[in-house]
Design a protein around this motif. Structure first.
Motif, mmCIF file in Angstrom:
data_model
loop_
_atom_site.group_PDB
_atom_site.id
_atom_site.type_symbol
_atom_site.label_atom_id
_atom_site.label_comp_id
_atom_site.label_asym_id
_atom_site.label_seq_id
_atom_site.Cartn_x
_atom_site.Cartn_y
_atom_site.Cartn_z
ATOM 1 N N THR A 177 -13.892 2.492 1.965
ATOM 2 C CA THR A 177 -14.052 1.877 3.287
ATOM 3 C C THR A 177 -13.417 0.492 3.371
ATOM 4 O OG1 THR A 177 -16.198 1.018 2.613
ATOM 5 C CG2 THR A 177 -16.180 3.143 3.756
ATOM 6 N N GLU A 178 -12.575 0.170 2.407
ATOM 7 C CA GLU A 178 -11.929 -1.140 2.451
ATOM 8 C C GLU A 178 -10.944 -1.193 3.620
ATOM 9 O OE1 GLU A 178 -12.248 0.710 -0.149
ATOM 10 O OE2 GLU A 178 -13.034 -0.427 -1.834
ATOM 11 N N THR A 179 -11.196 -2.067 4.532
ATOM 12 C CA THR A 179 -10.323 -2.241 5.695
ATOM 13 C C THR A 179 -10.031 -3.728 5.870
ATOM 14 O OG1 THR A 179 -12.306 -2.228 7.102
ATOM 15 C CG2 THR A 179 -11.115 -0.154 6.881
ATOM 16 N N GLY B 24 0.483 -0.505 10.217
ATOM 17 C CA GLY B 24 1.732 0.203 9.990
ATOM 18 C C GLY B 24 2.833 -0.091 10.993
ATOM 19 N N ASN B 25 3.973 0.549 10.762
ATOM 20 C CA ASN B 25 5.144 0.447 11.636
ATOM 21 C C ASN B 25 5.091 1.615 12.622
ATOM 22 O OD1 ASN B 25 7.711 -0.321 12.659
ATOM 23 N ND2 ASN B 25 8.759 1.011 11.185
ATOM 24 N N GLY C 163 0.361 -2.719 -0.194
ATOM 25 C CA GLY C 163 -0.153 -1.559 -0.897
ATOM 26 C C GLY C 163 -0.274 -1.855 -2.373
ATOM 27 N N PRO C 164 -0.857 -0.940 -3.138
ATOM 28 C CA PRO C 164 -1.107 -1.209 -4.564
ATOM 29 C C PRO C 164 0.166 -1.477 -5.371
ATOM 30 C CG PRO C 164 -1.562 1.092 -4.003
ATOM 31 C CD PRO C 164 -1.412 0.365 -2.719
ATOM 32 N N ALA C 165 1.253 -0.758 -5.095
ATOM 33 C CA ALA C 165 2.484 -0.954 -5.862
ATOM 34 C C ALA C 165 3.053 -2.358 -5.654
ATOM 35 C CB ALA C 165 3.520 0.099 -5.470
ATOM 36 N N GLN C 166 3.027 -2.844 -4.413
ATOM 37 C CA GLN C 166 3.561 -4.185 -4.145
ATOM 38 C C GLN C 166 2.610 -5.272 -4.639
ATOM 39 O OE1 GLN C 166 6.610 -4.197 -3.514
ATOM 40 N NE2 GLN C 166 6.676 -2.014 -2.987
ATOM 41 N N LYS C 167 1.323 -4.980 -4.707
ATOM 42 C CA LYS C 167 0.381 -5.939 -5.320
ATOM 43 C C LYS C 167 0.748 -6.161 -6.782
ATOM 44 C CE LYS C 167 -3.539 -8.334 -5.649
ATOM 45 N NZ LYS C 167 -3.503 -8.719 -7.061
ATOM 46 N N ARG D 140 -5.346 0.184 0.574
ATOM 47 C CA ARG D 140 -4.977 1.588 0.373
ATOM 48 C C ARG D 140 -4.269 2.176 1.582
ATOM 49 N NH1 ARG D 140 -10.135 1.159 -1.956
ATOM 50 N NH2 ARG D 140 -10.240 1.742 -4.168
ATOM 51 N N GLU D 141 -4.454 1.551 2.739
ATOM 52 C CA GLU D 141 -3.890 2.106 3.971
ATOM 53 C C GLU D 141 -2.529 1.516 4.326
ATOM 54 O OE1 GLU D 141 -5.497 4.677 4.864
ATOM 55 O OE2 GLU D 141 -7.110 4.163 3.479
ATOM 56 N N MET D 142 -2.069 0.506 3.603
ATOM 57 C CA MET D 142 -0.719 -0.031 3.813
ATOM 58 C C MET D 142 0.300 0.947 3.237
ATOM 59 S SD MET D 142 0.251 -2.920 5.275
ATOM 60 C CE MET D 142 1.661 -3.503 4.353
ATOM 61 N N ASP D 143 1.466 1.057 3.893
ATOM 62 C CA ASP D 143 2.501 1.910 3.322
ATOM 63 C C ASP D 143 3.032 1.271 2.051
ATOM 64 O OD1 ASP D 143 5.402 0.690 3.855
ATOM 65 O OD2 ASP D 143 4.128 0.195 5.566
ATOM 66 N N ALA D 144 3.667 2.066 1.218
ATOM 67 C CA ALA D 144 4.025 1.637 -0.136
ATOM 68 C C ALA D 144 5.193 0.665 -0.186
ATOM 69 C CB ALA D 144 4.343 2.865 -0.993
ATOM 70 N N ASN D 145 5.927 0.514 0.907
ATOM 71 C CA ASN D 145 7.191 -0.229 0.842
ATOM 72 C C ASN D 145 7.246 -1.455 1.735
ATOM 73 O OD1 ASN D 145 8.058 3.054 0.874
ATOM 74 N ND2 ASN D 145 8.651 1.843 -0.905
ATOM 75 N N SER D 146 6.091 -1.956 2.180
ATOM 76 C CA SER D 146 6.072 -3.089 3.103
ATOM 77 C C SER D 146 5.084 -4.157 2.667
ATOM 78 C CB SER D 146 5.730 -2.631 4.525
ATOM 79 O OG SER D 146 6.679 -1.706 5.000
#
Length: 319
Positions: A29-31, A130-131, A212-216, A259-265
């Motif tokens: 539920t992380e928002t 999102g975009n 997102g997690p990858a960019q973190k 978790r809801e951010m896209d992976a590339n932004s």
């Protein structure tokens, strides 16, 4: 007569047993974006609001003592709008299921309604961050709210073939989307340049960064970040290997993984410039009963308000 599809029957779940109460279906539920935004209400499907701007500073603002004065040109607010989007979830539970206590002590209908509410909130988080373009509602088309990435157009960093196509279009009354372009490595230079752009153009605080997690992970590996250190106590050794707050030349920036951010932004935000406007608060509607089941509709209707896109920055096309 056939059971309507997606109707939960009494044999579909476990009865309550002598176990610790727990939720069988845990939903994250992380928002973070919604948590930082302000709240507003609207009575329109297409709420409008004014964007205030302050004229450029003038070092030659001076007057002669005793001189007469004339009116100075003043900035005129720009009116923008977004479209309300209905988020809903339909739940069907057989009559017996509605009477049986589940393993966590609640009735099945109540359990499903709670989880549906969590799911809708996550849907909203994904949309808002999102975009996504805005879409005007018609008798056959659902209205859609523009996401934060689509709103930001002044301070934006794109890939090599990217197109800055977003921002509010006064001609159509809509917010289109960007084309991200070719992915590139996320570097500290890209990050700091975007912060500087928004700090200069919009005077934003830029205190919150959403990734997102990858960019973190990528931010934690930026060149120039202080080397990971160890904290040693009598009983524990802790290795500090992540960046939660980044200090730039323009302030402190809290890095939040979503978790809801896209992976590339990457969104660099001034939280005071964002609001959720609600037309229809969360509510539960009874649907017509046609057999041995109870059906409920959980819904809400909201939109995203951007009060000043220049005080935010967007980085896209990150690998």
């Amino acid at each position: 007569m056939a059971v309507p599809s997606n109707t939960t029957q009494s044999m579909s779940f476990r009865n309550r047993e002598d176990l610790d109460k727990l939720m069988m279906m845990q939903t994250p539920t992380e928002t973070p974006f919604q948590n930082m935004m302000g709240r507003d209400t609207t009575n329109s499907r297409t709420p409008e609001w004014a964007l205030e701007t302050v004229r450029a500073s003038n070092a030659n603002n001076k007057a002669i003592d005793g001189d007469d004065v004339s009116n100075d040109a003043q900035t005129v607010p720009t009116v923008v709008k977004n479209h309300v989007q209905i988020f809903d979830e339909v739940i069907g539970v057989s009559d017996l299921s509605a009477q049986v206590a589940t393993i966590d002590g609640r009735k099945e209908l109540a359990r499903q309604l709670l989880n549906a509410g969590k799911a809708i909130r996550l849907d909203m988080e994904k949309r808002f961050s999102g975009n996504y373009a805005s879409v005007a509602a018609t008798t056959s088309v659902a209205g859609e709210t523009a996401g934060a990435q689509a709103w930001i157009t002044t301070n934006i960093s794109l890939g090599g073939t990217g197109v800055n196509g977003g921002g509010y279009n006064s001609g159509t009354g809509l917010v289109p989307v960007h084309t991200a372009g070719t992915n590139r490595t996320f570097t500290a230079a890209i990050f700091k340049a975007s912060i500087q752009s928004a700090w200069t153009a919009g005077k934003g605080t830029l205190a919150d960064v959403l990734v997102g997690p990858a960019q973190k992970v990528n931010i934690s590996a930026f060149t120039g970040v202080v080397q990971a250190t160890n904290e040693v106590s009598k009983t524990d050794v802790t290795i500090l290997g992540a960046v939660d707050v980044y200090k730039s030349d323009f302030g402190f920036h809290r890095i939040q993984a979503s978790r809801e951010m896209d992976a590339n932004s990457c969104l660099i935000l001034t939280k005071e410039t964002w609001k959720v406007a609600t037309l229809d608060p969360y509510n539960i509607q009874d649907l017509a009963k046609t057999g041995h089941s109870t059906r409920k509709l959980l819904r809400t209707a909201v939109t995203l308000k951007c009060m000043d896109e220049k005080r935010n920055a967007l980085i896209m096309a990150l690998s």
